[in-house]
Scaffold this motif. Structure first.
Motif, PDB file in Angstrom:
ATOM      1  N   ILE A   1      90.741 -11.096  67.085  1.00 14.71           N
ATOM      2  CA  ILE A   1      91.590 -10.201  66.048  1.00 14.71           C
ATOM      3  C   ILE A   1      91.202  -8.764  66.448  1.00 14.71           C
ATOM      4  N   PHE A   2      92.212  -7.728  66.449  1.00 17.81           N
ATOM      5  CA  PHE A   2      91.829  -6.543  66.736  1.00 17.81           C
ATOM      6  C   PHE A   2      91.175  -6.008  65.750  1.00 17.81           C
ATOM      7  N   SER A   3      91.298  -6.049  64.268  1.00 19.20           N
ATOM      8  CA  SER A   3      90.496  -5.282  63.480  1.00 19.20           C
ATOM      9  C   SER A   3      90.320  -6.314  62.319  1.00 19.20           C
ATOM     10  N   TYR A   4      88.859  -6.252  62.003  1.00 18.28           N
ATOM     11  CA  TYR A   4      88.457  -7.124  60.759  1.00 18.28           C
ATOM     12  C   TYR A   4      89.110  -6.158  59.517  1.00 18.28           C
ATOM     13  N   ARG A   5      89.019  -4.767  59.481  1.00 14.27           N
ATOM     14  CA  ARG A   5      88.839  -3.931  58.546  1.00 14.27           C
ATOM     15  C   ARG A   5      90.621  -3.971  58.169  1.00 14.27           C
ATOM     16  N   LEU A   6      91.310  -4.082  58.911  1.00 12.14           N
ATOM     17  CA  LEU A   6      92.748  -4.353  58.683  1.00 12.14           C
ATOM     18  C   LEU A   6      93.170  -5.670  58.250  1.00 12.14           C
ATOM     19  N   SER A   7      92.504  -6.714  58.502  1.00 11.78           N
ATOM     20  CA  SER A   7      92.624  -8.002  57.932  1.00 11.78           C
ATOM     21  C   SER A   7      92.373  -8.104  56.406  1.00 11.78           C
ATOM     22  N   ILE A   8      91.218  -7.429  56.033  1.00 15.81           N
ATOM     23  CA  ILE A   8      90.692  -7.188  54.651  1.00 15.81           C
ATOM     24  C   ILE A   8      91.778  -6.383  53.992  1.00 15.81           C
ATOM     25  N   LEU A   9      92.142  -5.241  54.555  1.00 16.02           N
ATOM     26  CA  LEU A   9      93.141  -4.543  53.751  1.00 16.02           C
ATOM     27  C   LEU A   9      94.412  -5.097  53.400  1.00 16.02           C
ATOM     28  N   SER A  10      94.876  -5.830  54.660  1.00 16.63           N
ATOM     29  CA  SER A  10      96.234  -6.416  54.413  1.00 16.63           C
ATOM     30  C   SER A  10      96.014  -7.722  53.510  1.00 16.63           C
ATOM     31  N   PHE A  11      94.972  -8.548  53.620  1.00 24.06           N
ATOM     32  CA  PHE A  11      94.964  -9.528  52.781  1.00 24.06           C
ATOM     33  C   PHE A  11      95.157  -9.216  51.210  1.00 24.06           C
ATOM     34  N   TRP A  12      94.175  -8.243  50.886  1.00 24.64           N
ATOM     35  CA  TRP A  12      94.229  -8.092  49.344  1.00 24.64           C
ATOM     36  C   TRP A  12      95.356  -7.306  48.951  1.00 24.64           C
ATOM     37  N   GLY A  13      95.882  -6.402  49.842  1.00 26.81           N
ATOM     38  CA  GLY A  13      97.231  -5.715  49.651  1.00 26.81           C
ATOM     39  C   GLY A  13      98.234  -6.787  49.355  1.00 26.81           C
ATOM     40  N   ILE A  14      98.310  -7.615  50.156  1.00 26.95           N
ATOM     41  CA  ILE A  14      99.445  -8.704  49.787  1.00 26.95           C
ATOM     42  C   ILE A  14      99.258  -9.503  48.752  1.00 26.95           C
ATOM     43  N   THR A  15      97.884  -9.946  48.284  1.00 25.48           N
ATOM     44  CA  THR A  15      97.763 -10.693  47.140  1.00 25.48           C
ATOM     45  C   THR A  15      97.841 -10.068  45.891  1.00 25.48           C
ATOM     46  N   PHE A  16      97.470  -8.656  46.044  1.00 25.94           N
ATOM     47  CA  PHE A  16      97.619  -7.891  44.732  1.00 25.94           C
ATOM     48  C   PHE A  16      99.056  -7.133  44.655  1.00 25.94           C
ATOM     49  N   PHE A  17      99.769  -6.610  45.658  1.00 22.49           N
ATOM     50  CA  PHE A  17     101.134  -6.090  45.213  1.00 22.49           C
ATOM     51  C   PHE A  17     102.103  -7.095  45.526  1.00 22.49           C
ATOM     52  N   TYR A  18     102.218  -7.942  46.013  1.00 26.29           N
ATOM     53  CA  TYR A  18     103.393  -8.761  46.088  1.00 26.29           C
ATOM     54  C   TYR A  18     103.890  -9.310  44.723  1.00 26.29           C
TER      55      TYR A  18
ATOM     56  N   MET B   1     105.252  -0.138  48.520  1.00 24.42           N
ATOM     57  CA  MET B   1     103.899  -0.007  48.866  1.00 24.42           C
ATOM     58  C   MET B   1     103.548  -1.335  49.569  1.00 24.42           C
ATOM     59  N   LEU B   2     104.268  -2.203  49.563  1.00 25.05           N
ATOM     60  CA  LEU B   2     104.021  -3.614  50.078  1.00 25.05           C
ATOM     61  C   LEU B   2     104.098  -3.602  51.516  1.00 25.05           C
ATOM     62  N   LEU B   3     104.612  -2.347  52.215  1.00 23.62           N
ATOM     63  CA  LEU B   3     105.097  -2.005  53.509  1.00 23.62           C
ATOM     64  C   LEU B   3     103.730  -1.895  54.171  1.00 23.62           C
TER      65      LEU B   3
END
Lengths: 250, 549
Positions: free
Chosen positions: B297-314, B341-343
């Motif tokens: 996977i390209f970026s571990y950091r992006l994985s963390i960001l997107s996971f918690w962003g999706i879990t919280f914002f949705y 923001m979910l984008l």
């Protein structure tokens, strides 16, 4: 640093699950809980009446047939909608709707104020074969409703369940549910006076499907369609102007 | 073949007998109601499974060596169920689409009218196809990423067959007229309770397997599967709280009313999209994409960001389904804000996926399976952008209630959910059945183009019809009156309804091609592949594996 913290979190399944629950709970709590506590979420009106047993049975048929998949019951606060369908919908109008049937798609027109707009006869003809009255229509025909007898014996249970979820039906209403449904569809019967006594003078008592031999599902559905938008006059007295959308041509 | 021990077989038989008794009780109590039909179905279903279970009762006991391998038998059955529901759900979808163009296609029957088959289509594809794909792949992914065998051999079957019983009861109910009308949660109270039982079993199995992991870290795909399992449980329970007429009646009334019900329904509805149709399928993306592309996977950091962003914002975004309605303005605005923001986390995921392919684009060109996964990530980016856009109030004033929403949903469902599933299946099937590759690479290629062209025709048709209808509804003449009657706008839809039926048909044919290809792959003899690489880690060879930590 945050990355290191996350590396730690990832090592514990329990911690991770708790974090998911915490993150996912906030939005729902903030948006849903106040809808029960902020008083002006639902307007207070004095003339709101309950669905009669026959109308409730019709509503259950509306649900069963999935009418909500193509018809909304929510006129938005937009000028073109108000001019097409009538005053925009208020929260109080679906106060007793378990579940709400606002819908999400208009393959057919909105029905929030369809009550009283057409005759019973039109509705029966339209439900029997929509293309007889609207040649371009793509709505299914619901012929069998007119030949299926309505199950009156379940109505007391239905009203009781409605009361359990918060609709203020009285004991008297529950006891007389089956008779009231019969009476509403049989204007000449002795039960018909009880319906207006319990649900108000404005209740429409009519041989909805024009057949007086028995109460059919057609009677119930038409009775429901005819009461849509008629439970309270509040929307007609509401004076706030709808929003106007910019005209794409200008 | 399923390697059940005598104890597990006995326990399974007890569960099935209990279920059969429950079926008899439902059939007896509900004999004057549609509940009775469902009781009979439960009885029949449990008896068939009991027969299958007992027909192997006197076979050879399972070898102790099984515990040194992954438990893949439920996955094999799950693949078959996934493909069955795909074809069923998509067929009903094509039929429903055709009815909008040619209304007599319901043959004047109650059970086949649009309002009844529409939930059968949505549930067939979301819960039948999507749900089975999620359960099946999660069993595969959790074992491989944890380097551990599933925690036991009985609960995977309880989850799989229990879940499919739910699908069967729910969908047969819609044809019969058993529905509570909550979109994407139409199943009645007894099916809902059953799903809770199945889901808790699934959750416990998943966590127990994770606890046995031989890797210190929980891999990112499992974060998403966990979020999917946990949050869907919360959504399902809250949205489906209801009071039935009696225990002998199928009908119930939800405890929520009016405006509160609208918010609960769309909090559920939008997060069914988020945690059923997004989180779970992102889990597939995070496992099968790097596997197939053979790149990390390209970026571990992006994985963390997107996971918690999706879990919280949705969880905030549901109210964008209720713009300009009687829902209080402040809730609508919150929904819009969070939808926009979910984008950020959504595109972080899509970008992370596409950037993972850097250095492997030649494989995308040559390998239709990887192209399925790439196209899924692309459509994920496209439909999340469209979703944020449609959530903006003035845009929504045009799009809401029109086919634009339907087009948006299908860009996600066909382009993202179905494509990532097929990409994952084409990776999973050869791995599970120990084949070198799928039976026919050409058929995968054919399927890819059928799926892509079908999706594009469908989505373009719905974009056109939605925008046209939305504009016609609000067209004013110079003397300030509405120009078009509702029927005028309906007539304008017919060409697009025919086009969308055709697009959907292409997609359905693609799914049939996939099922044939999988069937032929299973039927070809296994290659003499070395098993050494695909084994769980056992600390003391020969001993029974024990949970880690």
């Amino acid at each position: 640093m945050p990355e290191l913290m996350h590396k730690k979190l990832e090592r514990s399944a329990t911690g991770f699950m708790l974090a998911i629950i915490a993150a996912a709970s906030v939005g729902g709590i903030v948006e849903i809980a106040p809808l029960f506590t902020i008083d002006d979420t639902v307007e207070t009106v004095s003339d709101m009446r309950l669905y009669t047993p026959l109308e409730l049975a019709g509503r259950d048929i509306y649900v069963r047939e999935g009418c909500y998949a193509c018809h909304s019951q929510m006129i938005r606060t937009l000028r073109d909608e108000v001019e097409r369908y009538g005053p925009y919908s208020l929260a109080v109008e679906s106060q007793y709707d378990h579940p709400m049937l606002w819908g999400s798609k208009r393959t057919g027109p909105d029905l929030a104020r369809v009550g009283g707009k057409y005759s019973d006869f039109w509705h029966v003809a339209h439900l029997n074969n929509p293309r007889d009255v609207v040649p371009e229509s793509n709505m299914p025909s619901y012929r069998w409703l007119g030949t299926t007898r309505l199950k009156l014996s379940d109505l007391p249970l239905a009203l009781r369940a409605q009361r359990a979820v918060g609709v203020p039906y009285s004991d008297e209403m529950i006891e007389n549910a089956a008779g009231d449904a019969y009476g509403q569809a049989m204007p000449d019967s002795e039960q018909s006076s009880g319906v207006t006594e319990r649900y108000g003078e404005a209740t429409q008592v009519s041989a909805f499907d024009a057949v007086m031999t028995n109460v059919t599902e057609m009677d119930a559905l038409v009775a429901y369609l005819q009461v849509l938008g008629q439970l309270t006059r509040a929307a007609y007295e509401n004076t706030a102007a709808p929003e106007q959308m910019p005209d794409p041509d200008n | 073949m399923v390697q059940l021990t005598t104890r597990e077989r006995d326990l399974g038989a007890i569960i099935l007998i209990a279920l059969a008794v429950l079926g008899i009780a439902m059939a007896a109590a509900g004999r004057n109601d549609l509940l009775g039909i469902h009781g009979a179905m439960v009885l029949l279903y449990s008896l068939v499974l009991l027969f299958v279970l007992l027909s192997g009762a006197f076979g050879a006991p399972p070898s102790p060596g099984r515990l040194t391998r992954y438990y893949d038998d439920p996955i094999k059955i799950g693949v078959g169920l996934t493909l069955f529901w795909a074809i069923f759900g998509m067929f009903i979808g094509v039929w429903a689409a055709a009815q909008l163009a040619w209304p007599s296609l319901n043959f004047d029957t109650s059970w086949a009218s649009f309002g009844r088959i529409r939930p059968a289509h949505t549930s067939g594809v979301i819960f039948g196809f999507g749900g089975n794909a999620l359960i099946t792949t999660s069993f595969h992914v959790v074992q491989r990423t944890s380097r551990a065998r599933l925690a036991d051999q009985l609960s995977p079957w309880v989850v799989l067959f229990g879940y499919n019983l739910f699908c069967l009861i729910a969908i047969s109910g819609y044809f019969l007229g058993v529905t509570q009308s909550k979109e994407y949660a139409e199943a009645e109270w007894y099916a809902d309770i059953w799903l809770v039982i199945v889901w808790v079993t699934y959750f416990i199995l998943y966590v127990r397997t994770l606890a046995r992991r031989k890797e210190p870290h929980i891999y990112v795909a499992n974060w998403y599967y966990l979020a999917f399992i946990i949050v869907v449980a919360i959504l399902h329970i809250v949205n489906n709280l209801a009071v039935p007429l009696s225990f002998a009646h199928a009908k119930s009334y939800t405890i929520w009313a009016g405006v509160q019900d609208s918010m609960v329904q769309w909090w559920y509805g939008h997060n069914a999209v988020a945690f059923f149709l997004t989180a779970g399928f992102l889990a597939m993306l995070y496992y099968y994409l790097p596997k197939r592309a053979e790149r990390p996977i390209f970026s571990y950091r992006l994985s963390i960001l997107s996971f918690w962003g999706i879990t919280f914002f949705y969880m905030w975004a549901g109210s964008h389904h209720l713009h300009y309605t009687a829902l209080p303005h402040w809730v609508q605005n919150l929904g819009m804000t969070f939808s926009v923001m979910l984008l950020v986390p959504s595109w972080a995921s899509a970008g992370n996926a596409l950037l993972t392919l850097n250095g492997a684009w030649h494989k995308v060109r040559d390998d239709a399976t990887l192209r399925f996964i790439m196209m899924a990530a692309f459509f994920y980016g496209l439909s999340t952008f469209e979703g944020s856009f449609l959530a903006i109030r003035p845009v929504n004033s045009l799009s809401h209630y029109t086919d634009w929403t339907v087009g948006h949903v299908h860009a996600g469902a066909l382009g993202w959910v179905a494509m990532i599933t097929f990409g994952s299946l084409y990776t999973l099937v050869p791995a599970i059945w120990k084949r070198e590759r799928m039976f026919s690479a050409t058929l995968v290629e054919v399927h890819f183009w059928l799926a892509l062209i079908g999706t594009l025709i469908y989505v373009f048709a719905m974009w056109n019809s939605g925008i046209i209808q939305g504009l016609m509804w609000r067209t004013y003449s110079p003397d300030d009156t509405l120009v078009y009657s509702f029927v005028d706008t309906l007539v304008a839809m017919y060409p697009y309804y025919i086009a969308r039926t055709f697009g959907g048909l292409l997609f359905l044919i693609g799914a049939i091609v996939a099922a044939y290809n999988v069937w032929m792959t299973v039927r070809t003899p296994a290659a003499a592949l070395s098993l050494d690489e695909d084994l769980p880690v056992i600390e003391h060879p020969g001993a029974t594996p024990t949970p880690a930590e």
